[in-house]
Design a protein around this motif. Structure first.
Motif, mmCIF file in Angstrom:
data_model
loop_
_atom_site.group_PDB
_atom_site.id
_atom_site.type_symbol
_atom_site.label_atom_id
_atom_site.label_comp_id
_atom_site.label_asym_id
_atom_site.label_seq_id
_atom_site.Cartn_x
_atom_site.Cartn_y
_atom_site.Cartn_z
ATOM 1 N N UNK A 1 168.763 -56.677 -49.562
ATOM 2 C CA UNK A 1 169.433 -54.949 -49.357
ATOM 3 C C UNK A 1 167.770 -54.580 -49.741
ATOM 4 N N UNK A 2 166.622 -54.509 -50.018
ATOM 5 C CA UNK A 2 165.611 -54.063 -49.969
ATOM 6 C C UNK A 2 164.838 -54.118 -48.699
ATOM 7 N N UNK A 3 164.666 -55.429 -47.505
ATOM 8 C CA UNK A 3 164.853 -55.266 -46.470
ATOM 9 C C UNK A 3 165.064 -53.838 -45.621
ATOM 10 N N UNK A 4 166.987 -54.018 -45.920
ATOM 11 C CA UNK A 4 167.641 -53.168 -44.906
ATOM 12 C C UNK A 4 167.362 -51.601 -45.660
ATOM 13 N N UNK A 5 167.434 -51.428 -46.547
ATOM 14 C CA UNK A 5 167.163 -50.199 -47.628
ATOM 15 C C UNK A 5 165.290 -49.023 -46.935
ATOM 16 N N UNK A 6 164.875 -50.780 -46.801
ATOM 17 C CA UNK A 6 163.105 -49.555 -47.134
ATOM 18 C C UNK A 6 163.355 -49.274 -45.076
ATOM 19 N N UNK B 1 175.366 -51.400 -58.238
ATOM 20 C CA UNK B 1 175.287 -51.166 -59.600
ATOM 21 C C UNK B 1 173.747 -51.609 -60.022
ATOM 22 N N UNK B 2 173.760 -52.871 -59.844
ATOM 23 C CA UNK B 2 172.732 -53.804 -59.898
ATOM 24 C C UNK B 2 171.257 -53.704 -58.568
ATOM 25 N N UNK B 3 171.385 -53.115 -57.737
ATOM 26 C CA UNK B 3 170.289 -52.386 -56.684
ATOM 27 C C UNK B 3 169.845 -50.911 -56.778
ATOM 28 N N UNK B 4 170.286 -50.275 -58.120
ATOM 29 C CA UNK B 4 170.664 -48.952 -57.824
ATOM 30 C C UNK B 4 169.041 -48.361 -58.025
ATOM 31 N N UNK B 5 168.145 -49.293 -59.366
ATOM 32 C CA UNK B 5 166.434 -49.150 -59.595
ATOM 33 C C UNK B 5 165.780 -49.783 -58.233
ATOM 34 N N UNK B 6 165.848 -50.460 -58.149
ATOM 35 C CA UNK B 6 165.002 -51.041 -56.905
ATOM 36 C C UNK B 6 164.970 -49.668 -56.109
ATOM 37 N N UNK B 7 165.957 -49.200 -55.594
ATOM 38 C CA UNK B 7 165.668 -49.003 -54.311
ATOM 39 C C UNK B 7 165.220 -47.351 -54.510
ATOM 40 N N UNK B 8 165.885 -47.051 -55.410
ATOM 41 C CA UNK B 8 165.806 -45.855 -55.513
ATOM 42 C C UNK B 8 164.098 -45.552 -56.014
ATOM 43 N N UNK B 9 163.445 -47.034 -55.822
ATOM 44 C CA UNK B 9 161.961 -46.656 -56.065
ATOM 45 C C UNK B 9 160.955 -46.747 -54.394
ATOM 46 N N UNK B 10 162.495 -47.499 -53.647
ATOM 47 C CA UNK B 10 162.016 -47.738 -52.244
ATOM 48 C C UNK B 10 162.038 -46.123 -51.203
ATOM 49 N N UNK B 11 163.097 -45.370 -52.066
ATOM 50 C CA UNK B 11 163.565 -43.507 -51.368
ATOM 51 C C UNK B 11 162.990 -42.728 -51.868
ATOM 52 N N UNK B 12 162.077 -43.149 -53.332
ATOM 53 C CA UNK B 12 161.586 -41.400 -53.633
ATOM 54 C C UNK B 12 162.429 -40.676 -55.002
#
Ligand code: C5P
Length: 231
Positions: free
Chosen positions: A139-144, A158-169
């Motif tokens: 998930x993190x790799x693809x989000x980046x 829901x479980x990935x939101x916090x980590x992805x918010x830091x990827x997206x700004x």
């Protein structure tokens, strides 16, 4: 954003009468609907135009995974219908995400959201298709990747939101399906949470389907979701 604008109701059904009943039943309470491949294929694009004409926002969940030329064409067709969001699979790589983002430029209100790993997939499912990393790593790799090519947002469990918010700004959209109200069964979702937890973790929108559409009183169920967000 106030709670009503953060709730997207998924119209997962296979006929116009049911979809119309839900939209009528929710009335002005609900302003944002998700239409997926089932309903689009069953009833056609006129229904989308009808929703847009009523002032509703539409998330057209096309989950595009095609050659870039075809992805661009589908995004333009979605933009011409007046929808606000369309989805593309980031597993399809940079080429198709870039094609989607470029095609959306002609439609200032259209946002391209990238799907990473669908919420029903487990690490075992990924291993079966040759992906050795965990779902979270993938998930993190693809989000980046999606952020790098200019996608306007991400679909996130829901479980990935916090980590992805830091990827997206702060600015990117994060739309979270697979949510259930407190105490409600999470059905087949492998990774679920409440609407409030998703927004608190950084989601901009939540997608709610059966919690509302299969309720005896969908409008009352919608208000419960709104109340959960407003707590
Ligand atoms: O489960 P629920 O009825 O709330 O699902 C609403 C929407 O969330 C569905 O249209 C589906 O596309 C999306 N969803 C998802 N991943 C899941 C379950 C649902 O993306 N595991």
């Amino acid at each position: 954003m106030e709670p009503t604008g953060q709730i997207i109701v998924a119209l997962d059904c296979d006929n116009r009468a049911t979809a119309d009943d839900i939209v009528e039943g929710l009335g002005d309470e609900c302003r944002f609907y998700k239409v997926g491949l089932e309903l689009l294929t069953a009833v056609g694009p006129d229904f989308i135009k009808h929703l847009v004409a009523q002032g509703k926002e539409v998330f057209l969940d096309l989950k595009l995974f095609e050659i870039p030329h075809s992805v661009a064409g589908a995004v333009r067709a979605a933009g011409a219908l007046g929808v606000s969001m369309v989805t593309v699979h980031s597993m399809g790589g940079v080429g198709i995400m870039t094609a989607a983002v470029n095609a959306a430029r002609d439609f200032p209100d259209l946002r391209v959201l990238a799907l990473t790993v669908v919420t029903s997939m487990t690490d075992g499912d990924l291993a079966d298709i040759g992906v050795g990393d965990s779902a979270q790593e993938q998930v993190l790799r693809l989000a980046q990747l999606a952020a790098r090519v200019g996608c306007h947002g991400l679909i996130a469990s829901p479980q990935d939101v916090a980590a992805l918010r830091s990827v997206l700004g702060a600015d990117g959209l994060i739309v979270t399906p697979g949510v259930a109200l407190p105490g409600e069964s999470s059905g087949e979702h492998a990774r679920s949470g409440t609407p409030r937890a998703a927004i608190a973790a950084g989601a901009s929108h939540v997608v709610v389907g059966r919690t509302v559409t299969r309720a005896t009183d969908p409008a009352a169920a919608f208000r419960l979701v709104r109340a959960d967000l407003g707590r």
